[in-house]
Design a protein around this motif. Structure first.
Motif, mmCIF file in Angstrom:
data_model
loop_
_atom_site.group_PDB
_atom_site.id
_atom_site.type_symbol
_atom_site.label_atom_id
_atom_site.label_comp_id
_atom_site.label_asym_id
_atom_site.label_seq_id
_atom_site.Cartn_x
_atom_site.Cartn_y
_atom_site.Cartn_z
ATOM 1 N N GLY A 318 53.032 45.363 49.041
ATOM 2 C CA GLY A 318 52.025 44.354 48.698
ATOM 3 C C GLY A 318 52.180 43.102 49.544
ATOM 4 N N ASP A 319 53.449 42.684 49.766
ATOM 5 C CA ASP A 319 53.704 41.518 50.613
ATOM 6 C C ASP A 319 53.225 41.763 52.043
ATOM 7 O OD1 ASP A 319 54.884 40.349 48.431
ATOM 8 O OD2 ASP A 319 56.923 40.851 49.024
ATOM 9 N N PHE A 320 53.470 42.981 52.536
ATOM 10 C CA PHE A 320 53.005 43.311 53.892
ATOM 11 C C PHE A 320 51.485 43.156 53.982
ATOM 12 C CE2 PHE A 320 50.898 46.380 56.605
ATOM 13 C CZ PHE A 320 51.420 46.066 57.852
ATOM 14 N N GLU A 329 44.127 45.703 49.583
ATOM 15 C CA GLU A 329 45.278 46.614 49.537
ATOM 16 C C GLU A 329 46.459 45.954 48.843
ATOM 17 O OE1 GLU A 329 45.327 49.796 50.418
ATOM 18 O OE2 GLU A 329 43.184 49.589 50.845
ATOM 19 N N ALA A 330 46.629 44.662 49.078
ATOM 20 C CA ALA A 330 47.724 43.934 48.425
ATOM 21 C C ALA A 330 47.558 43.981 46.910
ATOM 22 C CB ALA A 330 47.752 42.491 48.913
ATOM 23 N N LYS A 331 46.322 43.766 46.442
ATOM 24 C CA LYS A 331 46.064 43.819 44.994
ATOM 25 C C LYS A 331 46.496 45.156 44.405
ATOM 26 C CE LYS A 331 41.659 42.509 44.889
ATOM 27 N NZ LYS A 331 40.336 42.117 44.375
ATOM 28 N N VAL A 336 50.256 48.250 40.981
ATOM 29 C CA VAL A 336 51.165 49.387 40.779
ATOM 30 C C VAL A 336 52.562 48.872 40.449
ATOM 31 C CG1 VAL A 336 52.271 51.370 41.875
ATOM 32 C CG2 VAL A 336 49.841 50.925 42.283
ATOM 33 N N THR A 337 52.977 47.819 41.135
ATOM 34 C CA THR A 337 54.287 47.226 40.855
ATOM 35 C C THR A 337 54.406 46.858 39.388
ATOM 36 O OG1 THR A 337 54.366 46.296 43.093
ATOM 37 C CG2 THR A 337 55.889 45.376 41.485
ATOM 38 N N THR A 354 46.418 36.383 44.731
ATOM 39 C CA THR A 354 45.568 37.292 45.505
ATOM 40 C C THR A 354 44.190 37.434 44.857
ATOM 41 O OG1 THR A 354 47.572 38.517 46.134
ATOM 42 C CG2 THR A 354 45.467 39.584 46.555
ATOM 43 N N LEU A 355 44.148 37.512 43.539
ATOM 44 C CA LEU A 355 42.859 37.603 42.835
ATOM 45 C C LEU A 355 42.041 36.338 43.041
ATOM 46 C CD1 LEU A 355 44.145 39.270 39.541
ATOM 47 C CD2 LEU A 355 42.606 40.321 41.217
#
Length: 497
Positions: A318-320, A329-331, A336-337, A354-355
C-alpha cells in the motif's frame, strides 16, 4: 522527498493523559472540597480558565497546598502560558520538594522553554530521587545534546552504563556523540564492544562490517560479512557484499535482480525481508513507470504471492502504491491490511488520508467512525471524520466531531491547529472564500504553510475566486509536500494547456 512507510474517576488518583499519575492526590492533600472536584471536572472538559478560577479560590484557604499549585501549573500549560505554569510548579515544589512527578513536569516545562541549563538541574534532582530509573539518565543525556556538550553527554553515558550495563540503545547514543567528535576509533571500539556482547547477533556483526566497509578496510569488512554468512547463509546484505556489491551505491535494478532470489527464499524471515526493502520504498521516485519502480513492484509482488495473508506485506505494498501516486491500488492494499489485522492505527490513518485525497467522502466517513470505535483517543479519526462531514455536506454532525477532536488533541499545539483548520474547510464549502483565507492566515501565517492539505485547500479557494495562477501555485506546492489528487492533476493539466 523522503517517502512515508508505515508499519505496524477516581478524581483523587488519576488525571488526564501523562499530566498526572497515580499516588499524587489523597484526601489529606485536598480534603473533601467540592470546588476541587469541580475544578478537575472542568479540566477534563478542557475549560481551563474556569478551572483556574476555582483553584485560585481554593488557595485562599489552602495557600500551602502543593496539589493546587500543581493543578494550576497544568492548567496554565494547557493554555500555553509557560511562564505562569513554571511559577506555579515552583510553588508546588516549595511545599513538596521530593514529589517526583513535580520535578518531571518542571523538566518538561524547561524543555519546552528551551531552558536546558535549568533542566539539567531538575533531571539531576530526579536522579537523586530515583537513582534506578534509567529514563532520567536518558533525558539527561538528551539535555546534554541540546546543550551541544559532547563531553557531558559521554560522561552521562558512562554513569548510565555503570548502573544499567551496556546495550544496543546506549551504544547507539554513544556512537552519535562520537560521530560529532569525529572519533572514528571510539566508534570502532563501541561497535566491537556491542558485537562482542552478543557474538551471534547478526545485526551487530553487520554494523561492524558496514563500519569497516565505509572505512575502506575491505579485509576487516569481509571478515565480519563471513561471520554473518556462517550464521545466516541467506543473509541478503552479506550475500550482496560477498559478490562485491555496495548496498549504498549499487544500481537499483542490479540490486533488485540480486536480491529477488533471497526475497523468494522461504527460509528467510519475513521481517528481515521487509526491513531490507523499507529504505528502497522511502527513496522511490514518483513515476510508477520508472524502471526503479517497475523492479521494486516486481519484488513486492513476489512477496505478496509468498505471504498473501500477512498484513504487513499488504501494508508495505500500500505504501508503494501511495508513494507512486496509484491511490486506488493503495486503498485496496490498506483495506486488505485492516481485514487481516485492524489494531495498527497508522494503517487506519493512511487509509483515511488516501480516501480524503481521492475525494471518497462517504467511504471516509464510515472508515473514520470505525477507527474512532477502535482508537477513541486518536485525533486523526475525528479530523478525517470532520472533513468527510464538511465535503459530504453533513454539517449536522460537524460541531460534535470537531469538539471531540479538539478535546482528544489537548496538549498538542500542532494537532489543535489542524483541528481548528477545519473551520477554513467549512467556510470554503459555504462559499466564504475570504473568510476561509482569513482563517488559514490566522492559523498558519501568509507565507509559512507547509501542510499539504492546507496548501491544497488554498488552491481550491483560489480557484473559487478565479485566481487561477495562485491556485496552480498552491496546488503545485501541495503536490511537492506529498498531497496527490487525480482530480487536481486534471485541473492543472487544463490550466497549463
Amino acid at each position: 522527498m523522503r517517502h512515508l512507510v508505515i508499519g505496524f474517576l477516581s478524581i483523587f488518583y488519576f488525571s488526564v493523559s501523562t499530566q498526572a499519575q497515580p499516588g499524587i492526590y489523597s484526601e489529606t492533600d485536598v480534603g473533601t472540597q467540592t470546588e476541587f472536584i469541580e475544578a478537575i471536572s472542568l479540566k477534563l472538559s478542557g475549560k481551563y480558565e474556569k478551572e483556574i478560577e476555582l483553584l485560585e479560590k481554593i488557595l485562599i484557604s489552602q495557600s500551602n497546598n502543593d496539589v493546587i499549585y500543581y493543578e494550576l501549573a497544568i492548567a496554565y500549560w494547557n493554555l500555553e502560558k509557560l511562564d505562569l505554569a513554571t511559577k506555579n510548579m515552583e510553588k508546588a515544589l516549595k511545599f513538596n520538594p521530593d514529589q517526583i512527578r513535580y520535578w518531571e513536569l518542571k523538566a518538561d516545562f524547561e524543555e519546552q522553554g528551551e531552558n536546558f541549563s535549568k533542566r539539567h538541574t531538575s533531571l539531576e534532582k530526579l536522579i537523586s530521587l530515583e537513582p534506578k530509573n534509567q529514563n532520567h539518565y536518558k533525558k539527561l543525556f538528551d539535555n546534554a545534546v541540546y546543550l551541544q556538550d559532547a563531553d557531558a553527554a559521554l560522561e552521562i553515558l558512562d554513569r548510565e552504563e555503570k548502573l544499567f550495563g551496556f546495550d544496543k540503545d546506549l551504544a547507539g547514543r554513544k556512537i552519535e556523540i562520537l560521530k560529532l567528535n569525529r572519533d572514528m576509533y571510539g566508534i570502532e571500539q563501541t561497535l566491537l564492544a556491542l558485537s562482542n556482547s552478543e557474538p551471534q547477533n547478526i545485526e551487530y556483526l553487520l554494523r561492524v562490517a558496514s563500519f569497516y566497509k565505509k572505512s575502506k578496510n575491505k579485509k576487516a569488512a569481509g571478515k565480519y560479512y563471513a561471520k554473518v554468512l556462517d550464521l545466516d547463509p541467506d543473509n541478503p546484505v552479506a550475500n550482496l557484499a560477498s559478490v562485491g556489491g555496495d548496498i549504498e551505491k549499487v544500481d537499483e535494478s542490479t540490486y533488485f535482480r540480486a536480491i529477488k532470489p533471497l526475497i523468494e527464499n522461504e527460509n528467510i524471515e519475513l521481517d528481515a525481508k521487509i526491513k531490507e526493502l523499507i529504505p528502497y520504498i522511502e527513496k522511490m521516485p514518483l513515476d510508477k513507470s520508472d524502471s526503479y519502480n517497475v523492479s521494486l513492484v516486481d519484488i513486492l509482488s513476489s512477496l505478496k504471492n509468498l505471504y498473501p495473508n500477512e498484513a504487513k506485506v499488504h501494508s508495505i505494498l500500500g505504501d508503494f502504491y501511495f508513494n507512486s501516486r496509484q491511490l486506488e491500488e493503495a486503498k485496496k492494499e490498506y483495506k486488505v491490511t485492516l481485514d487481516l489485522r485492524d489494531n495498527v492505527f497508522q494503517v487506519w490513518e493512511q487509509l483515511m488520508r488516501t480516501l480524503y485525497y481521492t475525494e471518497s467522502y462517504e467511504e471516509l466517513a464510515k472508515v473514520s467512525y470505525d477507527c474512532m470505535d477502535l482508537f477513541p483517543n486518536e485525533f486523526s479519526a475525528f479530523y478525517y471524520a470532520s472533513l468527510a462531514a464538511i465535503y459530504g455536506k453533513k454539517m449536522n454532525v460537524l460541531n460534535g466531531l470537531m469538539a471531540e477532536g479538539l478535546l482528544v488533541s489537548t496538549g498538542s499545539a500542532v494537532k489543535q491547529q489542524q483541528m481548528n483548520s477545519l473551520e477554513a474547510h467549512k467556510l470554503h464549502v459555504e462559499k466564504d472564500a475570504d473568510g476561509a483565507i482569513k482563517k488559514v492566515e490566522e492559523l498558519y501565517g501568509k507565507e509559512k504553510i507547509v501542510d499539504p492539505e492546507i496548501l491544497k485547500l488554498m488552491g481550491d479557494i483560489m480557484e473559487s475566486k478565479k485566481e487561477f495562477g495562485e491556485a496552480v501555485r498552491f496546488w503545485n506546492s501541495a503536490f511537492s509536500q506529498g498531497f496527490y489528487s487525480t482530480q487536481i492533476k486534471e485541473k492543472l493539466d487544463v490550466l497549463k494547456s
